[in-house]
Write a protein that holds these residues in place. Structure first.
Motif, short mmCIF file in Angstrom:
data_model
loop_
_atom_site.label_atom_id
_atom_site.label_comp_id
_atom_site.label_asym_id
_atom_site.label_seq_id
_atom_site.Cartn_x
_atom_site.Cartn_y
_atom_site.Cartn_z
N GLU A 18 0.81 -1.20 0.00
CA GLU A 18 0.00 0.00 0.00
C GLU A 18 0.85 1.26 0.00
OE1 GLU A 18 -0.99 0.68 4.70
OE2 GLU A 18 -2.05 -0.94 3.64
N THR A 19 0.23 2.34 -0.46
CA THR A 19 0.85 3.67 -0.49
C THR A 19 -0.20 4.67 -0.01
OG1 THR A 19 0.13 4.44 -2.67
CG2 THR A 19 2.01 2.90 -2.62
N PRO A 20 0.17 5.93 0.17
CA PRO A 20 -0.84 6.92 0.54
C PRO A 20 -1.97 7.06 -0.47
CG PRO A 20 1.35 7.76 1.01
CD PRO A 20 1.53 6.49 0.24
N TYR A 21 -1.78 6.51 -1.69
CA TYR A 21 -2.76 6.65 -2.76
C TYR A 21 -3.59 5.38 -2.96
CZ TYR A 21 0.68 10.29 -3.49
OH TYR A 21 1.54 11.35 -3.28
N SER A 22 -3.47 4.42 -2.07
CA SER A 22 -4.15 3.14 -2.23
C SER A 22 -5.65 3.21 -1.98
CB SER A 22 -3.53 2.09 -1.31
OG SER A 22 -2.19 1.84 -1.65
N ARG A 23 -6.11 4.30 -1.39
CA ARG A 23 -7.53 4.45 -1.04
C ARG A 23 -7.98 3.25 -0.21
NH1 ARG A 23 -9.98 5.88 -6.83
NH2 ARG A 23 -8.41 4.37 -7.47
N THR A 24 -8.93 2.46 -0.66
CA THR A 24 -9.42 1.33 0.15
C THR A 24 -8.75 0.02 -0.24
OG1 THR A 24 -11.25 0.94 -1.39
CG2 THR A 24 -11.67 2.43 0.47
N ALA A 25 -7.77 0.07 -1.16
CA ALA A 25 -7.14 -1.16 -1.66
C ALA A 25 -5.91 -1.52 -0.84
CB ALA A 25 -6.76 -0.98 -3.13
N ASP A 26 -5.39 -2.74 -1.11
CA ASP A 26 -4.26 -3.24 -0.31
C ASP A 26 -2.91 -3.02 -0.97
OD1 ASP A 26 -4.24 -5.15 -2.34
OD2 ASP A 26 -5.16 -6.71 -1.11
N GLY A 27 -2.90 -2.50 -2.20
CA GLY A 27 -1.64 -2.24 -2.88
C GLY A 27 -0.95 -3.47 -3.43
N LEU A 28 -1.61 -4.61 -3.36
CA LEU A 28 -1.00 -5.86 -3.80
C LEU A 28 -1.50 -6.26 -5.18
CD1 LEU A 28 -1.30 -7.80 -0.40
CD2 LEU A 28 0.62 -6.42 -1.24
N ALA A 29 -0.86 -7.24 -5.77
CA ALA A 29 -1.27 -7.78 -7.07
C ALA A 29 -1.23 -9.30 -6.99
CB ALA A 29 -0.35 -7.27 -8.18
N VAL A 30 -1.94 -9.94 -7.90
CA VAL A 30 -2.01 -11.41 -7.89
C VAL A 30 -1.27 -11.98 -9.10
CG1 VAL A 30 -4.14 -11.44 -6.57
CG2 VAL A 30 -4.25 -11.40 -9.08
N LEU A 31 -1.05 -13.28 -9.05
CA LEU A 31 -0.23 -13.94 -10.07
C LEU A 31 -0.84 -13.80 -11.46
CD1 LEU A 31 2.19 -15.73 -10.78
CD2 LEU A 31 0.77 -17.73 -10.25
N ARG A 32 -2.16 -13.98 -11.58
CA ARG A 32 -2.77 -13.99 -12.93
C ARG A 32 -2.55 -12.66 -13.65
NH1 ARG A 32 -7.42 -11.09 -11.96
NH2 ARG A 32 -8.23 -11.35 -9.84
N SER A 33 -2.81 -11.56 -12.96
CA SER A 33 -2.65 -10.25 -13.61
C SER A 33 -1.18 -9.93 -13.83
CB SER A 33 -3.31 -9.15 -12.78
OG SER A 33 -2.72 -9.07 -11.50
N SER A 34 -0.32 -10.42 -12.95
CA SER A 34 1.11 -10.14 -13.06
C SER A 34 1.73 -10.89 -14.24
CB SER A 34 1.82 -10.51 -11.76
OG SER A 34 1.28 -9.77 -10.67
N ILE A 35 1.29 -12.12 -14.47
CA ILE A 35 1.75 -12.87 -15.65
C ILE A 35 1.32 -12.15 -16.92
CG2 ILE A 35 1.31 -14.96 -17.02
CD1 ILE A 35 1.38 -16.55 -14.42
N ARG A 36 0.07 -11.69 -16.93
CA ARG A 36 -0.42 -10.98 -18.11
C ARG A 36 0.39 -9.71 -18.37
NH1 ARG A 36 -5.24 -11.48 -20.31
NH2 ARG A 36 -5.63 -9.24 -20.20
#
Length: 526
Positions: A127-145
């Motif tokens: 996460e960063t100060p700009y993450s809003r309600t998100a966790d700032g992380l990514a998952v394998l499927r989108s990262s492979i793409r």
């Protein structure tokens, strides 16, 4: 990684957020906030680009080191660097969204190698100060793409950000993949994205929206100084010239997208690079059947704002928003409107020139626009695979000859998804189009082989179809990364025949993938 020639500029020359806490907030009067990547629990290297490693100054074998894994998973911060997240805003699906920023991206540093500047950025490292309600992380499927597509686009000749590495973090990440209430844990991953700069249209918009003209000027002068050095900043005319060049790069980028059948899927203003690069690979896709109204983005299913045929129009709309953002510096709308008018004037000419290359027409003729328009209609009417059709079209000879003495319709069927549904009237239209095309070829001085070479350099044989990426994702999720590398190697030579791969990958999307999750439309979830 003491081999890297670190030369930071963005976080050295531009105003920083004085608040060092990593809390979600509105950041004012600053271009970025300092932030440290999150510690992964058990990082494992999935894949690395040796080519990209060498481009930033690393040696053969460095990508297999523990130090490489530690740095590009986010576990270790490079000595002498101060990682940060950028502040920017943007229009999302046509509406102003206010502050957005790097919510899941952390810029590690900038390096210079052989005269080329590269910014290194981790996506999914917390996460960063700009993450809003998100966790700032990514998952394998989108990262492979993202990892595969970044490099595939580069080798297609399409301006793009690059990808250095793909790492499993060892952490589980909760995601609702289709935004339908069905959440599940997925494997976390981090991609190291690489580009001369990750500055977007939205970086400028946020400061104009907040009337922070001094910061806007600092950012614009910085961008010109480092990436448009032939322009002397400081005058309205200079800022207008800067906008003109951004407009031209954006036009050229979209022409290349249309050439290879690529659909970005999320052309928000915060997803358009100021350098004219393809940036932010989310729910993208390649046309399977030639369908101008197709979008790969489930979020855009009803509006289809970012459909293939609308990409040029959206690019222009986004440029209007950038022009508005630069108005406090340019002041005179006439200077900016000239570049927007130039975009509108040049696009149809450049688009036709691109289609001529795809059709192997080196000598312009006044009937070419009609020939191309009729072809696009037929491709859409008959659900014809764009990639296969154009690649196979190069085999047509001036005298009408075809491989294995096939008729044109027999040759064409290999690119059609439902050839049995083609009625006699449409078949006749195809035959009429071929007659028109063969007559047009008689005006060309090049022989069949020379024309075929030109066409094959404009029409890729292999692209990263969504179902191909999904097959790699499914295997990787089971711990098998071989298909990730196979596709990576295949797509490094997208215009080559690669006969050993033809039967496997130079094929239409299989019917099982037509409506399968990940193989047709995708969400923004990553």
């Amino acid at each position: 990684m003491n081999k890297l020639n670190i030369q930071d500029t963005f976080n050295q020359e531009l105003p920083a957020d004085p608040n060092l806490s990593n809390t979600r907030r509105q950041v004012r009067g600053a271009c970025f906030s300092y932030v440290t990547p999150r510690q992964p629990s058990n990082p494992v290297l999935v894949h690395a680009s040796q080519e990209m490693a060498e481009a930033i100054g690393l040696a053969a074998g460095d990508t297999q080191s523990e130090e490489f894994l530690s740095i590009f998973s986010g576990a270790t911060t490079l000595e002498g660097t101060s990682p940060y997240a950028m502040c920017y805003g943007g229009h999302q699906f046509g509406s102003w969204a206010g502050q957005l920023g790097d919510g899941r991206a952390i810029n590690l540093t900038e390096v210079v190698h052989e005269g080329q500047r590269w910014a290194l950025q981790l996506k999914g490292a917390g996460e960063t100060p700009y993450s809003r309600t998100a966790d700032g992380l990514a998952v394998l499927r989108s990262s492979i793409r993202e990892h595969l597509c970044s490099e595939a686009m580069y080798h297609l000749g399409v301006p793009t950000t690059r990808s250095l590495s793909l790492v499993l973090t060892g952490d589980q990440v909760m995601r609702d993949m289709l935004y339908n209430g069905n959440t599940a844990y997925e494997k976390g991953a981090v991609v190291c994205r690489v580009a001369p700069s990750f500055i977007r249209f939205g970086n400028f918009q946020i400061f104009t929206a907040r009337d922070e003209v001094s910061t806007l000027r600092s950012l614009t002068d910085y961008t010109i100084r480092h990436f448009f050095p032939h322009i002397e900043p400081g005058t309205p005319e200079a800022y207008a010239e800067f906008f003109k060049e951004v407009s031209q790069r954006t036009l050229d980028l979209v022409i290349e997208w249309q050439r290879v059948g690529f659909v970005h899927g999320v052309m928000n203003t915060d997803n358009l690079s100021i350098l004219g690069l393809t940036i932010d690979y989310g729910p993208y896709g390649w046309l399977e059947g030639y369908e101008p109204d197709w979008t790969p983005n489930t979020t855009d299913r009803s509006q289809r704002r970012y459909r293939y045929g609308q990409q040029p129009g959206v690019a222009l709309w986004n440029l209007v928003q950038l022009a508005n953002a630069l108005m406090p510096l340019v002041k005179d709308t006439v200077l900016l409107e000239a570049s927007l008018a130039d975009f509108q004037l040049k696009f149809p000419k450049k688009y036709l020139a691109m289609l001529r290359r795809k059709l192997g027409l080196a000598t312009p003729d006044e009937g070419d626009a009609e020939l191309a328009e009729e072809l696009e209609k037929l491709l859409a009417y008959t659900e014809t695979d764009m990639t296969i059709f154009f690649r196979n079209l190069s085999k047509v000879e001036k005298d009408g000859g075809l491989p294995a003495n096939k008729t044109f319709f027999e040759h064409l069927q290999t690119a059609m998804y439902q050839p049995e549904d083609l009625n006699a009237a449409l078949q006749q239209k195809w035959e009429d189009w071929l007659d028109h095309y063969l007559q047009r070829l008689q005006l060309e001085t090049a022989n069949d082989e020379e024309r075929r070479t030109v066409m094959n350099n404009a029409n890729p044989k292999y692209v990263l179809r969504n179902y191909m990426a999904q097959l790699a994702i499914d295997q990787a999720d089971l711990g098998d990364f071989k298909l990730v590398d196979e596709l990576y190697q295949l797509l490094k030579k997208p215009y080559d025949e690669q006969p050993e791969m033809e039967e496997k990958w130079f094929v239409k999307r299989p019917e099982w993938a037509r409506n399968k999750v990940g193989c047709s439309m995708l969400s923004c979830s990553s």
